[in-house]
Design an enzyme around this catalytic site. Structure first.
Site, short mmCIF file in Angstrom:
data_model
loop_
_atom_site.label_atom_id
_atom_site.label_comp_id
_atom_site.label_asym_id
_atom_site.label_seq_id
_atom_site.Cartn_x
_atom_site.Cartn_y
_atom_site.Cartn_z
N LYS A 50 0.84 -1.21 0.00
CA LYS A 50 0.00 0.00 0.00
C LYS A 50 0.87 1.25 0.00
O LYS A 50 0.61 2.22 -0.72
CB LYS A 50 -0.94 -0.01 1.23
CG LYS A 50 -2.07 -1.02 1.07
CD LYS A 50 -2.85 -1.29 2.35
CE LYS A 50 -3.82 -2.45 2.09
NZ LYS A 50 -4.54 -2.92 3.28
N GLN A 94 -5.29 -1.84 9.42
CA GLN A 94 -5.05 -3.14 8.78
C GLN A 94 -5.62 -4.27 9.64
O GLN A 94 -5.41 -4.31 10.85
CB GLN A 94 -3.55 -3.33 8.56
CG GLN A 94 -3.16 -4.58 7.80
CD GLN A 94 -3.62 -4.58 6.34
OE1 GLN A 94 -3.78 -3.54 5.72
NE2 GLN A 94 -3.83 -5.77 5.79
N ASP A 117 -11.65 2.20 3.75
CA ASP A 117 -12.00 0.78 3.65
C ASP A 117 -13.50 0.59 3.41
O ASP A 117 -13.93 -0.49 3.03
CB ASP A 117 -11.66 0.08 4.98
CG ASP A 117 -10.38 -0.73 4.90
OD1 ASP A 117 -10.05 -1.24 3.81
OD2 ASP A 117 -9.71 -0.85 5.94
N1 GUN Z 1 -6.69 -7.16 5.65
C1 GUN Z 1 -6.91 -7.91 4.53
N2 GUN Z 1 -7.67 -7.22 3.63
C2 GUN Z 1 -7.92 -6.02 4.20
C3 GUN Z 1 -8.63 -4.86 3.75
O1 GUN Z 1 -9.22 -4.80 2.66
N3 GUN Z 1 -8.65 -3.81 4.62
C4 GUN Z 1 -8.05 -3.86 5.84
N4 GUN Z 1 -8.13 -2.79 6.61
N5 GUN Z 1 -7.37 -4.91 6.27
C5 GUN Z 1 -7.31 -5.98 5.45
#
Ligand code: GUN
Length: 281
Positions: A50, A94, A117
Site C-alpha cells: 500500500k 489493517q 475501507d
Molecule cells: N486485511 C486484509 N484485507 C484487508 C482490507 O481490505 N482492509 C483492511 N483494513 N485490512 C485488510
C-alpha cells in the site's frame, strides 16, 4: 475462448489516471494513514504494498506500526488524532487485529469521510441506500473491472458466493446498484452448484481452493475469482478451477493478477475521493 480479465493491467490504468489527477491538484497531495497492530507477516506485505502504491501515484502515506499489546483505548486515541489531521484524508486500520481489540469499535471510530475501507456503519448504510460514500475496495474494483471491459451488468443474474463484510455483502450491494438481480450464497446454501449454474455473473469469495468446477458454470458466464489459496502442491490458486472453467465461460479473472491488484488500486481511488470531498467542503 474466454476473455481474460486482467486486474493487473486495469490497476495500471487506474494508477495512471490517478497520477494525472494528482498532478492537476491545487494544494496538498492525498494522504493515507495506515495503522498496523502487531506483526502479522501477511499484513506487513500488504501494508508495504500500500505504501509503495501511494508513492507511485504521488500520494503521501504514513504507516503507524504498533506492538500487539497496544490497548484498544490507545488505538481509538490515535484514530481520533488522525481524524483531526487535515493532511490525512484516508485512514486504514489493517486487519486482522489482535483478539483484545474490537474491529467494530475501531472501524466505527474512523470518521466516515476518511473511512477508505468502507467499513464504517454509515458508509455501509450509504452503500445499501444507493447514496454517495466510500465503499469497500475489492468489490469496488471488481465493478470497475467489469465496466472497463464493457461487461453489461444490467438485469443479469449475479451470484455472489460468500457473505463476508469485506467482500460478499458489499459486492452484493454494488451489483444491486448496477441493476443486477443478486443472490448471495454461502456455506449453508442448499444446492450451491445449481445456484452457480444459473448465474450470468458469478463472483466467488469463499477461500476454498478450486471449488468451482467446469460443470458448476453456466456457458457464457462471467466469472470473478476473489480467492487466493495455496493448493496441496503449494501453488497459488483461486476458488475457481481456472483451466477447467476457462472455455465454458465468456470472461474470467486469473489468480494471481486478477482481483488481487484491484484492492490497492481502489484504496487509492477512495483516498483520492476522500481528499476531493474534504477540499470541496
Ligand atoms: N486485511 C486484509 N484485507 C484487508 C482490507 O481490505 N482492509 C483492511 N483494513 N485490512 C485488510
Amino acid at each position: 475462448m474466454a476473455l481474460v480479465l486482467s486486474g493487473r493491467k486495469y490497476a495500471r490504468v487506474v494508477r495512471a489516471s490517478l497520477r494525472d489527477r494528482v498532478s492537476e491538484l491545487q494544494g496538498s497531495a492525498p494522504g493515507l494513514a495506515v495503522i498496523m497492530v502487531g506483526d502479522d507477516p501477511a499484513s506487513r506485505v500488504y501494508v508495504g504494498a500500500k505504501e509503495k502504491a501511494c508513492k507511485k501515484v504521488g500520494f503521501n502515506s504514513r504507516v503507524i506500526g504498533l506492538p500487539a499489546e497496544t490497548s484498544e483505548a490507545d488505538i481509538l486515541g490515535l484514530v481520533g488524532e488522525l481524524n483531526c489531521d487535515d493532511t490525512v484524508h484516508g485512514i486504514l486500520v489493517q486487519l486482522p487485529l489482535p483478539d483484545h481489540i474490537s474491529v467494530d469499535r475501531v472501524a466505527s471510530a474512523v470518521l466516515p469521510e476518511k473511512d477508505v475501507d468502507g467499513f464504517h456503519p454509515v458508509n455501509v448504510g450509504r452503500l445499501w441506500r444507493g447514496e454517495e460514500g466510500l465503499f469497500p475496495c475489492t468489490p469496488s474494483g471488481i465493478v470497475g473491472l467489469l465496466h472497463h471491459h464493457d461487461i453489461s451488468m444490467r438485469g443479469k443474474n449475479a451470484l455472489v458466493v460468500g457473505r463476508s463484510n469485506i467482500v460478499g455483502k458489499p459486492m452484493a450491494a454494488l451489483l444491486l446498484r448496477e441493476n443486477c438481480t443478486v443472490t448471495v450464497a454461502h456455506s449453508r446454501t442448499v444446492d450451491l452448484m445449481g445456484q452457480c449454474r444459473k448465474a450470468d455473473i458469478l463472483i466467488v469469495a469463499v477461500g476454498k481452493p478450486e471449488m468451482i468446477q467446469r460443470d458448476w458454470v453456466k456457458p457464457g458466464a462471467v466469472v470473478v475469482d476473489v480467492g487466493m489459496n495455496r493448493n496441496s502442491n503449494g501453488k497459488l490458486v483461486g476458488d475457481v478451477a481456472y483451466n477447467d472453467v476457462f472455455d465454458v465461460c465468456s470472461a474470467i479473472t486469473p489468480v494471481p493478477g486478477g482481483v488481487g491488484p484491484l484492492t490497492i488500486a481502489f484504496l487509492l481511488e477512495n483516498t483520492f475521493k476522500a481528499r476531493a470531498k474534504s477540499s470541496a467542503e
